[in-house]
Design an enzyme around this catalytic site. Structure first.
Site, mmCIF file in Angstrom:
data_model
loop_
_atom_site.group_PDB
_atom_site.id
_atom_site.type_symbol
_atom_site.label_atom_id
_atom_site.label_comp_id
_atom_site.label_asym_id
_atom_site.label_seq_id
_atom_site.Cartn_x
_atom_site.Cartn_y
_atom_site.Cartn_z
ATOM 1 N N HIS A 1 0.819 -1.211 0.000
ATOM 2 C CA HIS A 1 0.000 0.000 0.000
ATOM 3 C C HIS A 1 0.857 1.267 0.000
ATOM 4 C CE1 HIS A 1 -4.196 -1.679 0.986
ATOM 5 N NE2 HIS A 1 -3.431 -2.671 0.534
ATOM 6 N N HIS B 1 -2.136 -12.452 -2.296
ATOM 7 C CA HIS B 1 -3.237 -13.090 -1.582
ATOM 8 C C HIS B 1 -2.931 -14.536 -1.215
ATOM 9 C CE1 HIS B 1 -6.500 -9.992 -2.933
ATOM 10 N NE2 HIS B 1 -5.472 -9.445 -2.309
#
Length: 726
Positions: free
Chosen positions: A86, A249
């Site tokens: 992020h 993920h």
């Protein structure tokens, strides 16, 4: 009258006049805001860092769970991967802003985004490492290193890692994150049906897309379209996109143990006793199994702290049913699947595989699905693709490879690093420089053209991701040689003249001495300025250091440079779409884009003012139409631009329907004197810009004007000379 204690709120200048042009971004992150002082050199300090010791400390920290914020599955690695991702993932190619280069995820707006909930905890967990290594290790480097080490610790063979990201100590207000008035809204950026530039994220407060689906609609195919749009806008292709999502993920989980109504405010809005931590959750314990981050309760893999292909296997082999998370958000559960997923805190509890709508996009989009199947069948290829995409994600705003530092810099060079050929010849000396100046000045290219071409080449640089600039002379190659603002027809003739000068000079040399086109373009501008200064009565030398090389066409990332072609450039008085000007919205005006570009060029307010004034009197304006050329002696380096702009004997009137073009008339004779654009008039209209313009218009500051112009010119010409800073 008895005085009353004040209880009313102070109103700032921007509260009263929100549409006033704000120059703050040209003043942010000056040396005075750095507590280490102006003599501090991080790039020097970080070279003394024991990187391996930091890595070992990070590995130990990741497996030491803290009671105040317990680690999922006993490992903070997935949290640090999210922090790194992020930090880097808000990068967008249109203006190069966002990204990980300066550690600005620690500050608003990004630390307060709903997509970054609880990353404040990740940063606090890293504080003992930062505290230990102090000035030798920036937050910006530590944040990316933490995620990279986490990947390595959980089984990924990483490509490499570079140090060299310098911290800022205040919020970066230069990025335009959007006009939405509330988080998780995309109404403004999609107002005309397409995602506006420069945005990559589809909603305010996200780094990419809404994981629940477009505007919360659980539509995997629609999500795939948004993912492709967002990842393309941040410079990733389809294969890199699938690799990043599937690789990222493989680890960790989403958190949504209870209702969002129990979630406290963001860090900047939280009570002072929380010491800068936000998102306090009052549901049960508010941490561990009771954590709220995104509102989803999803664990993708049965081995969430080990890299592998299980995410892809589950995604492609299971059928998926829509369900609601404990917070009522749309998520997907594997149909008829056993409870095989471990709980992060309860060893006696198991869960079914679950996915987000954004995950299913990789299954239902035909292109993404094909790539995902290939990766599933070729695990080694998947791991390599993920490692390479991760390196690109976390390094693409660092600039060329010459900016990289540390023992783990990979040998490979990538097109997004703007690679250059290695120089294999001797550089020109002072005698050669003077000889070449004469050749250039006698070549038939006039002063305006010489300055315009040099500025056009160098000013492509942007410090946001350290791309562009004069080194490489990419202005002579596709697609920059076709940019409208670069005068393509004129440019090709000028480049041919430079090529002839280069050929003649290089062939005359008996040793291995050569000159590049890149150096000649800059030298031509310098020679023109010296000539213009001499006409004004100043015999002054413009600094020039040779050493630029010429890029090859296959070293140009053409898609990237097509994307960043400017539609506005106030320095050259170019504005492609005057019909879009709305004076009630300052962000639509060319003067707004001038300030925006000045920040990318690292210019201060005085530097912006003086460079524009000099370029104007030298006639270095788009199409050479004399808009803004407020002088009767074009090609002479005088302060006439400021003198005539501030002359009250001249009255300015609008001459086009868009309020972009203006003409100045003599108040007495009513005769026209000059033509200008909004960009020119702003230096007299805006009080702060006018204050600086008045200095350069003064009778006793003509020499200062010339001197300051040359200093600023040299600064821009060498912004990308990282070889001089190593």
């Amino acid at each position: 009258m008895k005085s009353k204690e004040r209880k009313s709120r102070k109103r700032w200048i921007t509260d009263w006049w929100p549409n006033r042009l704000n120059l703050k971004i040209l003043r942010q992150n000056c040396s005075d805001s750095n507590p280490y002082g102006s003599d501090y050199d991080y790039l020097k300090e970080v070279k003394t860092l024991d990187v391996d010791a930091v890595i070992e400390d990070l590995k130990k920290l990741m497996k030491t769970s803290q009671d105040w914020w317990p680690a999922d599955f006993g490992h903070y690695g997935p949290l640090f991967i999210r922090l790194s991702w992020h930090s880097a993932g808000s990068y967008r190619i249109h203006d190069g802003r966002g990204g990980a280069k300066n550690g600005s995820i620690r500050f608003p707006a990004r630390i307060n985004w709903p997509d970054n909930i609880n990353l404040d905890k990740a940063i606090r967990l890293l504080w003992p490492i930062k505290k230990k290594y102090g000035k030798k290790l920036s937050w910006a480097d530590l944040i990316i290193l933490a995620g990279t080490v986490a990947l390595q610790d959980m089984g990924v063979k990483i490509l490499g890692f570079s140090l060299g990201r310098e911290d800022v100590f205040e919020a970066d207000e230069s990025p335009d994150w959007g006009a939405e008035q509330e988080m998780l809204s995309g109404k403004e950026r999609f107002k005309e049906g397409e995602l506006e530039k420069p945005f990559a994220a589809t909603e305010m407060g996200l780094i990419y897309v809404n994981p629940e689906g477009p505007m919360g609609n659980p539509d995997p195919s629609g999500s795939a379209k948004e993912i492709r749009l967002a990842f393309t806008r941040m410079g990733m292709n389809d294969e890199e996109t699938v690799a990043l999502i599937a690789g990222g993920h493989s680890f960790g989980k989403c958190h949504g143990a209870g209702p969002s109504k129990d979630l406290g405010p963001d860090p900047s809005s939280s009570p002072i006793e929380q010491m800068g931590l936000g998102w306090k959750y009052t549901y049960k314990t508010g941490k561990a199994s009771d954590t709220y981050t995104s509102g989803f309760e999803v664990i993708w893999s049965s081995k969430p702290t080990k890299f592998g292909i299980q995410y892809l296997k589950f995604l492609l082999e299971f059928e998926w049913e829509l369900e609601k998370s404990p917070d009522g958000k749309n998520q997907w559960v594997a149909k008829n699947a056993p409870e095989m997923i471990p709980d992060p805190f309860d060893p006696n509890k198991k869960h079914k595989p679950r996915m987000l709508t954004a995950d299913l996009a990789l299954k239902f989009d035909p292109i993404y699905s094909k790539i995902a199947k290939k990766f599933l069948e070729n695990p080694e290829e998947f791991e390599k693709a993920f490692a390479w995409a991760w390196f690109k994600l976390t390094h693409r705003d660092m600039g060329p490879k010459s900016c990289y530092i540390g023992p783990y810099v990979p040998r490979e060079e990538f097109i997004w690093q703007d690679p250059l050929p290695k120089r294999d010849y001797e550089l020109i000396d002072e005698e050669d420089i003077e000889y070449l100046k004469k050749q250039i000045l006698n070549s038939g290219i006039n002063i305006s053209q010489l300055v315009y071409t040099a500025w056009s080449s160098a000013s492509t640089y942007r410090d946001s991701d350290r791309r562009g600039g004069a080194n490489g002379a990419r202005i002579r190659l596709r697609p920059m040689n076709l940019w409208e603002v670069n005068h393509p027809d004129d440019l090709i003739k000028i480049i041919k003249v430079y090529e002839k000068i280069q050929k003649n000079f290089n062939e005359e040399q008996k040793n291995n001495k050569k000159v590049s086109i890149a150096d000649l373009i800059v030298l031509g501008g310098c020679a023109a300025i010296e000539s213009a200064a001499k006409k004004a009565g100043f015999d002054i030398r413009v600094p020039f250091i040779p050493g630029r090389v010429d890029a090859l066409q296959d070293q140009v990332e053409e898609e990237f440079y097509r994307e960043i072609e400017p539609f506005a450039d106030g320095f050259r008085n170019y504005f492609k779409d005057p019909y879009k000007i709305d004076e009630s919205d300052i962000s639509t005006t060319p003067e707004y884009f001038l300030i925006d570009k000045a920040q990318l060029l690292k210019l201060t307010v005085p530097e912006l003012v003086v460079i524009v004034g000099g370029l104007r009197v030298l006639g270095a304006v788009y199409s050479y139409k004399n808009y803004g050329v407020l002088t009767h002696t074009v090609g002479t380096l005088t302060n006439d631009f400021f003198v005539n702009l501030l002359d009250m004997n001249i009255e300015w009137k609008q001459i086009d329907e868009h309020r972009y073009l203006f003409e100045g008339f003599n108040r007495k004779t009513k005769e026209p004197e000059f033509k200008a654009t909004r960009v020119d008039l702003i230096f007299a209209h805006h009080d702060e810009l006018r204050a600086v313009a008045e200095v350069y218009a003064s009778d006793d500051e003509k020499e200062k004007f010339v001197s300051d112009f040359i200093k600023t010119w040299d600064k821009v010409m060498t912004l990308d000379r990282f070889d001089l800073k190593v």
